[in-house]
Design an enzyme around this catalytic site. Structure first.
Site, PDB file in Angstrom:
ATOM      1  N   CYS A  51      -5.372  -3.440   5.274  1.00 51.15           N
ATOM      2  CA  CYS A  51      -5.932  -3.741   6.590  1.00 51.15           C
ATOM      3  C   CYS A  51      -5.290  -2.875   7.672  1.00 51.15           C
ATOM      4  O   CYS A  51      -4.419  -2.060   7.409  1.00 51.15           O
ATOM      5  CB  CYS A  51      -5.747  -5.220   6.899  1.00 51.15           C
ATOM      6  SG  CYS A  51      -4.017  -5.705   6.967  1.00 51.15           S
ATOM      7  N   ALA A  54      -1.577  -3.189   7.966  1.00 52.98           N
ATOM      8  CA  ALA A  54      -0.888  -2.452   6.910  1.00 52.98           C
ATOM      9  C   ALA A  54      -0.721  -0.991   7.301  1.00 52.98           C
ATOM     10  O   ALA A  54       0.321  -0.381   7.086  1.00 52.98           O
ATOM     11  CB  ALA A  54      -1.648  -2.565   5.596  1.00 52.98           C
ATOM     12  N   ARG A  85       6.948  -0.648   0.628  1.00 54.47           N
ATOM     13  CA  ARG A  85       6.728   0.786   0.430  1.00 54.47           C
ATOM     14  C   ARG A  85       8.085   1.379   0.162  1.00 54.47           C
ATOM     15  O   ARG A  85       9.051   1.053   0.812  1.00 54.47           O
ATOM     16  CB  ARG A  85       6.132   1.426   1.688  1.00 54.47           C
ATOM     17  CG  ARG A  85       4.714   0.989   1.960  1.00 54.47           C
ATOM     18  CD  ARG A  85       4.036   1.951   2.916  1.00 54.47           C
ATOM     19  NE  ARG A  85       3.354   3.012   2.203  1.00 54.47           N
ATOM     20  CZ  ARG A  85       3.338   4.267   2.617  1.00 54.47           C
ATOM     21  NH1 ARG A  85       3.985   4.622   3.692  1.00 54.47           N
ATOM     22  NH2 ARG A  85       2.686   5.178   1.941  1.00 54.47           N
ATOM     23  N   HIS A 187      -3.366   3.384  11.490  1.00 49.95           N
ATOM     24  CA  HIS A 187      -2.709   4.677  11.744  1.00 49.95           C
ATOM     25  C   HIS A 187      -3.032   5.129  13.163  1.00 49.95           C
ATOM     26  O   HIS A 187      -2.153   5.563  13.902  1.00 49.95           O
ATOM     27  CB  HIS A 187      -3.216   5.770  10.793  1.00 49.95           C
ATOM     28  CG  HIS A 187      -3.076   5.441   9.345  1.00 49.95           C
ATOM     29  ND1 HIS A 187      -3.941   5.921   8.393  1.00 49.95           N
ATOM     30  CD2 HIS A 187      -2.184   4.677   8.669  1.00 49.95           C
ATOM     31  CE1 HIS A 187      -3.582   5.483   7.194  1.00 49.95           C
ATOM     32  NE2 HIS A 187      -2.524   4.723   7.350  1.00 49.95           N
TER      33      HIS A 187
END
Lengths: 535, 883
Positions: A51, A54, A85, A187
């Site tokens: 999503c 994320a 991550r 992003h």
């Protein structure tokens, strides 16, 4: 026309088929190869996408080690991004002291039912107060999860309040999970705020003549460190890495670097573009995964600066690095040549790793991106053709003006022309498809079901993807390598990294376990001798 | 005093020890045959949960999402969900679909049942597929609650048949596939037809097969679930007695008998499992199981010495904690910290009940049981309470690294080790594996560190310099000289009327024997004899008094404690007084008088306190004579009378004196000459104490006290007395100048100036508000926080508040204020004892106080404050309120 695609998409309803068929193509250089991308995932089909939160908190902001990130929302989202991550970071030494690193922490406002009903602003303020008292961070980032946007908590006002109250940098990121169609939206949101509030705040000028930022490098398995090492050996100063292993302390000075190197185009191109507009800093797309790509990337940097001394040092470093790996490379080539691979990773690794596979003589039969846009497949020249839709319009796109203090242009038009003639692309990315061979399959937003079907048909020797598809791949008897975490291994970047990668691959393919999959009683018995009284 | 910050971080969770509800819901659905789940919300929820489950179980985890986008949040997500269900069913052909909500769906108020209804309307061809809705907002609870909510929802939504059958419902709390398999096999072993609900053992720990099945093929079938309403009995395996558990639901709505058993990890609970299995099946426990048990037992014994050192931190889901606590408790591993991220009101009570006794037996005065807690808190507690083993999921790995304490991985998630799905905790074999790992964790740390630790602890270079003979001799000589000087300057032990003064501090009101000639009085300025004082002082007051007197009486050389009761019957006060004064004055001589009953117990401690002169009153060296003088003795909680009292007293006097003499203490023996009783026997007493090595004896006349048993005996006259003394002087040194002083005498022997100092005891009066002085009694277990009920307190911390400063004064034991079993025998009197112990205080601060004692205290003007706070803070607040 495309029998493999038809076989895979066969089970879909007409509507789903219609949607999916534009995302799956077989490359054919005689035709325009358009790939539908960055559209909504189909409900109920098990997409591997994440999503917006994320993409923002998990991907772009998470690796910034000295920024304290508070997830504003119920506990789950914060928990699920806690160390998942495998980006690496070490606390820097600053003035002889260990600087802060919050990479191992997960902070959440842990909203409860009453907070959803009555609003969570009070709790967020109190959380920031707690955070400041506990950690004394230089920067606090607030990331929203789904309910926050719906109940209308104003995290940006609270960020302003915190800046004033505690004299810290505090930035709100409205990255509610439902925004956009994938991580990509996150992003973009993170990029916007970095440009608005972080880059340009500092004033520490680089010391060396040649200085760069590394953008879109996540330091998975230590890749970033290997890249930094290479550039430093060439005499290039790294002003900041955004974000892998990077820090707020460095990123705020990013606007003072001479050049931006873009590793992952998808997740950071907004920053690169806006820095070009705002500070006049050019960017070049690099790829430090793969031996030939590495050479090419380093040489591009040399050409950009156009300094003969620098170019000579770069050649020397390349020669030295190559010499060190020659023997291993020859061995691995012998073992890996002709093997086939499928890649399904985020927004650039599927491209990057093909270059490394080529170094070993391997063939890519399928490649896809989880959350890329068309330009990542087809190159930035298609950007004008991409029609904005409801989802992309919802994500803010900001216009920046040249900065009166810091805007500068390093190259003359003639120099730009000269670079173009040498094949150095400035501020451009040609996309993945141009590096691929006809007959390979491209599949955008490859879902769980399609993965299975493709594996059955293509039977690649190795499938590069992530943890969610790992076990389906393995249960199909195919080697899986995780490209999001490198399965504890790495670095894979640079020259040495290529060998580490090759070794891991060779080890995976030659693991004895594969040979025992078929139990002996399922094979034709070949026991010599007799049973009972037979002679 | 140590200060700890107990303020919890209520606004921010730092490193969470919990996950969200949808995680639990989809886990439960993984135990249903041919079931697939879809989360109604943003696609990130599915992705994150899949990622976490896949890493733990090492299996493909397929969870769909309705992929809500901004549009869905504005116009409602029904279209997305219906489309999602359709696509999912088309590709996966499930028989059951679990639909769980997320934060997003719940916040926009999605109505799942209505949407599912609409889905069936739109796609009637799918009406055979059971779609089960679960409301699981991430903010509504943790995965633990989500799991049970899904189970509940399945039972509510499947049509249960009420027709009776022979099945046994087995409802499982969250556990590893390995443990589920153990439970399943156990029921099979006893020939029982069990419905394991849910059975995720194969779906989340599958094998390698030729054909990959994307839909979970194993697990509890829909058909079996429908039979649960008519089953013979429900066995629910959980340590929590939940009012709305799935088992309770079946009992309430379908009248299926309900039996709850604990997770069989500890030996008691495994035994219980087999007891239940045997009872339901009517079959005896198999030999193979008995063998397993005997091996488990054997291992428990083998490992006890290592486990006995275990101080564990147990964290995770409530059921996991409770099961592990029982296993640990059985093996002597003390759980110093139990912490759950879930909110669970029962956790503390259950764990406390389990480990309370153990804590007492191990003398562990502090342990923490917390719910709704994060890893930051757990880590700080682990450090503070000196844990040496961590037990829980892999999120504890940061703590493991930071504290360098081994983490035994169990529970969910296990992300940094392979095989999280196969970790065993249940059954004799599973629990033994678990126990072995814990033991080995403790051992692994020990094996690598114990030599260094022991070396550092016991062998310090600086502690063992070569002994220097000369120095020791010099030291002994100096000691001897100091003692001689002190004896010379002691008004009683030195020469008659040497002009030095002493102070008797009346800090010891209680007496443990009753002499027939004695009546103790506490407020009589006009009478002067032993056993009389005008007031009783606390150690703090005694110090103040000493300071005041020392200032005015420069020739004061001796501090004596001479009652009014017996110095050693009030040892805490005696000790407290001497310590305080020694801190203030390094030089002054400490002298003490006692009847000697408790002397063997305290002789060594007296030497350590710096007491150099001791007087023991010893009136008989013959049991039958002693029996005439002593009415009774209270000794170690027994009331001794007659000859037994005399025998114990004499034996203790003599052995106590021997101990003192052996350590170089100057001992004087007082003998009360009682005409017709012991006067002829006195030379024998003198001879005996001379043999022991006492310094002198002091034969003194018995004073006839009104009200005493001996009030009518004739007095011994001075002439007779001196004859006696002279007779004995041939045996040893005699004291001729005794004045038989009061217990609060001050000055030289000839000039008691105590009356001048009456009131110089530090108490400036309770009413002096300007001074703002209060004394508080505080009930506390920890000594840091007010955390004890008034009635439960066995001791009170006494604090003084003076001009905004809070000072700790002393600890007072309740039983010290009990003068023998007659008074302390029954509970009724307990409050009275407490009252007695704290009656000089202005206020009492406790966690809670009962109504009756509260009234009693308030009637005496003692304020009662109930709070939970750091002691010092509470006192400040109370004092301000009282101003």
């Amino acid at each position: 026309m495309d029998s493999i695609r038809e076989r895979v998409l066969d089970k879909y309803s007409a509507r789903v088929y219609k949607n999916r068929k534009d995302h799956v193509i077989t490359l054919d250089s005689d035709k325009p190869n358009a790939v539908a991308a960055n559209t909504r995932a189909i409900p109920g089909i098990i997409t591997q996408r994440g999503c917006c939160y994320a993409g923002c908190k998990g991907v772009v902001l998470g690796p910034i080690k000295d920024a304290l990130i508070i997830t504003h929302g119920p506990i789950g989202c914060g928990f699920y991004t806690w160390g998942t991550r495998r980006n690496k970071a070490f606390a820097d030494e600053v003035d002889g002291e260990r600087a802060e690193s919050y990479i191992e922490y997960c902070l959440s406002t842990d909203m409860q039912e009453p907070d959803i009903v009555f609003g969570g602003e009070k709790k967020l303020k109190a959380a920031i107060t707690d955070a400041v008292e506990l950690f004394h961070p230089a920067a606090v980032f607030i990331c929203s999860t789904c309910p926050v946007g719906l109940i209308g908590d104003d995290i940006h006002a609270i960020a302003k309040w915190a800046e004033k109250e505690y004299n810290i940098k505090c930035i709100g990121f409205s990255c509610e999970g439902y925004k956009g169609v994938s991580q990509s939206a996150g992003h973009h949101i993170a990029n916007n705020q970095l440009i608005r509030y972080v880059i340009g705040v500092g004033d520490k000028e680089p010391v060396k003549k040649f200085s760069v930022n590394i953008l879109g490098e996540y330091n998975i398995g230590g890749d970033g460190w290997e890249i930094e090492k290479l550039l430093k050996r060439c005499g290039i100063e790294i002003v900041s890495v955004i974000p892998g292993g990077g820090s707020y302390r460095d990123i705020k000075n990013a606007h003072l670097a001479a050049l931006n190197l873009v590793q992952c185009h998808r997740s950071i191109n907004y920053v690169a573009d806006m820095m070009l507009d705002k500070y006049g800093i050019d960017w070049i797309k690099v790829n430090f995964i793969g031996i030939e790509s590495c050479k090419q990337s380093l040489r591009s940097v040399g050409e950009y600066f156009g300094d003969e001394g620098l170019k000579a040092r770069i050649e020397e470093v390349i020669a030295d690095e190559v010499m060190n790996i020659e023997e291993d490379l020859a061995f691995l080539k012998g073992k890996l040549k002709g093997k086939t691979a499928a890649l399904y990773v985020g927004g650039s690794r599927s491209h990057h790793y093909q270059m490394l596979l080529k170094d070993f003589g391997m063939k890519t039969v399928l490649a896809g991106y989880e959350f890329a846009h068309r330009d990542d497949y087809e190159g930035r020249e298609v950007i004008p053709d991409i029609k904005p839709d409801a989802d992309s319009k919802n994500i803010e796109s900001i216009e920046v003006q040249p900065d009166p203090k810091y805007f500068r242009v390093l190259l003359t038009e003639e120099q730009r022309e000269a670079l173009k003639e040498k094949g150095i692309l400035l501020n451009d990315y040609p996309g993945m498809l141009k590096d691929m061979e006809d007959g390979a399959i491209i599949c955008d937003d490859l879902n769980h079901y399609e993965t299975e079907e493709f594996l059955k048909i293509l039977k690649p020797d190795v499938f590069f993807s992530g943890i969610k598809d790992k076990f389906v791949v393995q249960k199909s008897g195919i080697l899986s390598r995780q490209m999001h975490s490198y399965d504890y291994s790495g670095p894979y970047a640079g020259f040495r990294g290529a060998i580490t990668f090759g070794n891991d691959l060779f080890m995976g393919l030659s693991v004895p376990a594969w040979s025992y999959i078929k139990a002996p009683w399922k094979r034709v018995p070949n026991i010599a001798g007799s049973i009972g009284g037979e002679k | 005093m140590k200060k700890t910050n107990i303020e919890p971080l209520v606004n921010m969770n730092v490193n969470p020890c919990k996950m969200c509800m949808p995680m639990g819901a989809v886990t439960a659905f993984y135990g249903i045959e041919k079931c697939i789940s879809i989360l109604h919300g943003s696609q990130g929820c599915s992705t994150y949960i899949r990622r976490h489950m896949a890493t733990h179980y090492n299996e493909p985890v397929d969870i769909a999402s309705s992929s809500l986008t901004e549009q869905g949040t504005v116009y409602g997500g029904e279209r997305n969900l219906i489309k999602g269900l359709n696509n999912l069913i088309r590709l996966y052909h499930p028989e059951v679909v679990g639909v769980a909500t997320t934060c997003l769906a719940e916040t926009i108020g999605e109505d799942l049942p209505r949407m599912i209804h609409n889905f069936y309307e739109e796609y009637p061809e799918y009406k055979e597929i059971k779609i089960i809705p679960v409301n699981s907002p991430g903010y509504g609870g943790t995965q633990f609650e989500g799991y049970f909510r899904a189970l509940h929802s399945i039972l509510e939504n499947v049509d249960l048949q009420t027709e009776k059958n022979e099945k046994i419902n087995v409802i499982l709390s969250p556990m590893s596939p390995k443990d589920v398999r153990f439970i399943r096999n156990s029921f099979r072993l006893f020939g029982l037809d069990a419905i394991i609900f849910p059975d995720l053992s194969d779906n989340l720990d599958g094998g390698f097969s030729d054909k990959y099945e994307r839909l979970p093929q194993k697990g509890t079938s829909l058909k079996d679930i429908s039979l649960m309403g008519g089953a013979k009995v429900t066995i629910e395996i959980s340590n929590l007695n939940m009012a709305d558990s799935p088992g309770r639901f079946l009992e309430k709505n379908y009248h299926v008998p309900y039996e709850r058993i604990n997770l069989p990890a500890g030996i008691r609970d495994i035994d219980r499992l087999y007891e239940v299995l045997s009872a339901i099946s009517g079959r005896p426990v198999m030999e193979s199981v008995k063998e397993e048990r005997s091996r488990y037992m054997d291992a428990m014994v083998d490992a006890h010495k290592y486990n006995g050192e275990g101080r564990a931190v147990i964290f995770g889901e409530p059921d996991f904690i409770l099961a592990t606590v029982r296993l640990c408790a059985e093996n002597g591993i003390f759980p110093v910290v139990c912490a759950s991220g879930s909110v669970n009101g029962d956790l503390k009570d259950i764990v406390e009940k389990e480990i309370e006794e153990m804590a007492e037996c191990y003398h562990i005065d502090r342990y923490e049981i917390m719910d709704d807690v994060d890893f930051k808190k757990i880590e700080s507690l682990a450090k503070e309470l000196k844990a040496n083993i961590l037990i829980g999921n892999s999120d504890g790995r940061r703590m493991e690294e930071e504290l360098k304490i081994p983490l035994i991985r169990r529970g969910f998630p296990i992300h940094d080790r392979a095989g999280g799905q196969r970790l065993a905790t249940l059954g004799y074999e599973g629990a033994l594996q678990f126990l072995d790992e814990i033991t080995n964790g403790i051992l692994s740390k020990k094996e690598t560190t114990f030599r260094t630790i022991i070396f550092k602890e016991y062998y310090k270079e600086k502690d063992c310099p070569e002994a220097k003979i000369m120095e020791y001799q010099d030291f002994a000589k100096a000691k001897r000289e100091e003692l001689e000087r002190k004896t010379k300057n002691h008004p009683c032990f030195g020469d008659c009327g040497n002009g030095f003064a002493r102070i008797h501090l009346p800090v010891a009101p209680k007496c443990n024997i009753q002499c027939n000639y004695c009546v103790r009085k506490f407020d009589c300025p006009n009478e002067s004899r032993p056993g009389v004082t005008s007031t009783v002082l606390t150690p703090m007051e005694a110090l103040e008094k000493y300071k005041a007197v020392k200032e005015k009486v420069p020739n004061l050389t001796v501090v004596g404690i001479a009652g009014p009761g017996d110095a050693l019957a009030n040892f805490e006060e005696t000790k407290g007084t001497l310590e305080l004064i020694r801190e203030y004055d390094k030089e002054v001589t400490f002298c003490l008088s006692t009847n000697g009953l408790m002397l063997p117990n305290y002789a060594n401690e007296l030497c350590d306190l710096g007491v150099s002169h001791v007087t023991v009153t010893m009136n008989a060296a013959d049991i039958s004579i002693g029996a005439q003088i002593y009415k009774y003795a209270n000794y170690n909680g027994m009331k001794l009378e007659g000859e037994s009292a005399a025998a114990v007293l004499m034996a203790n006097q003599l052995s106590g004196l021997r101990m003192l003499v052996a350590r170089g203490i100057i001992c004087k023996v007082n003998i009360v000459a009682i005409k017709g009783i012991n006067d002829a026997h006195i030379p024998e007493i003198v001879k005996q104490v001379k043999d022991i090595g006492c310094f002198m004896t002091n034969i003194m006349p018995c004073i006839q006290v009104k009200g005493s048993a001996f009030e009518n005996l004739p007095t011994i006259c001075n002439k007779e007395l001196n004859e006696l003394r002279n007779k004995c002087s041939g045996t040893m040194k005699q004291m001729y100048h005794c004045r038989q002083c009061r217990a609060d005498a001050i000055g030289t022997l000839d000039q008691d100036i105590s009356i001048q100092f009456a009131g110089c005891n530090g108490i400036k009066g309770k009413d002096n508000k300007a001074e703002a002085f209060y004394r508080f009694a505080v009930a506390s277990k920890s000594g840091i926080i007010i955390d004890q009920h008034f009635g439960h307190a066995k001791e009170f911390y006494i604090y003084e508040y003076r001009q905004k400063n809070v000072n700790f004064i002393e600890k007072r034991s309740i039983h010290k204020y009990c003068e023998g079993f007659e008074e302390c025998g029954d509970q009724e009197n307990k409050i009275q004892q407490i009252m007695k112990a704290i009656e000089d205080c202005d206020g009492v601060i406790a966690l809670r106080t009962g109504e009756a004692p509260k009234k009693q205290m308030e009637s005496k003007g003692i304020k009662v404050i109930s709070t939970y706070d750091i002691i010092e803070e509470a006192i400040k607040k109370a004092a301000v309120a009282m101003l």
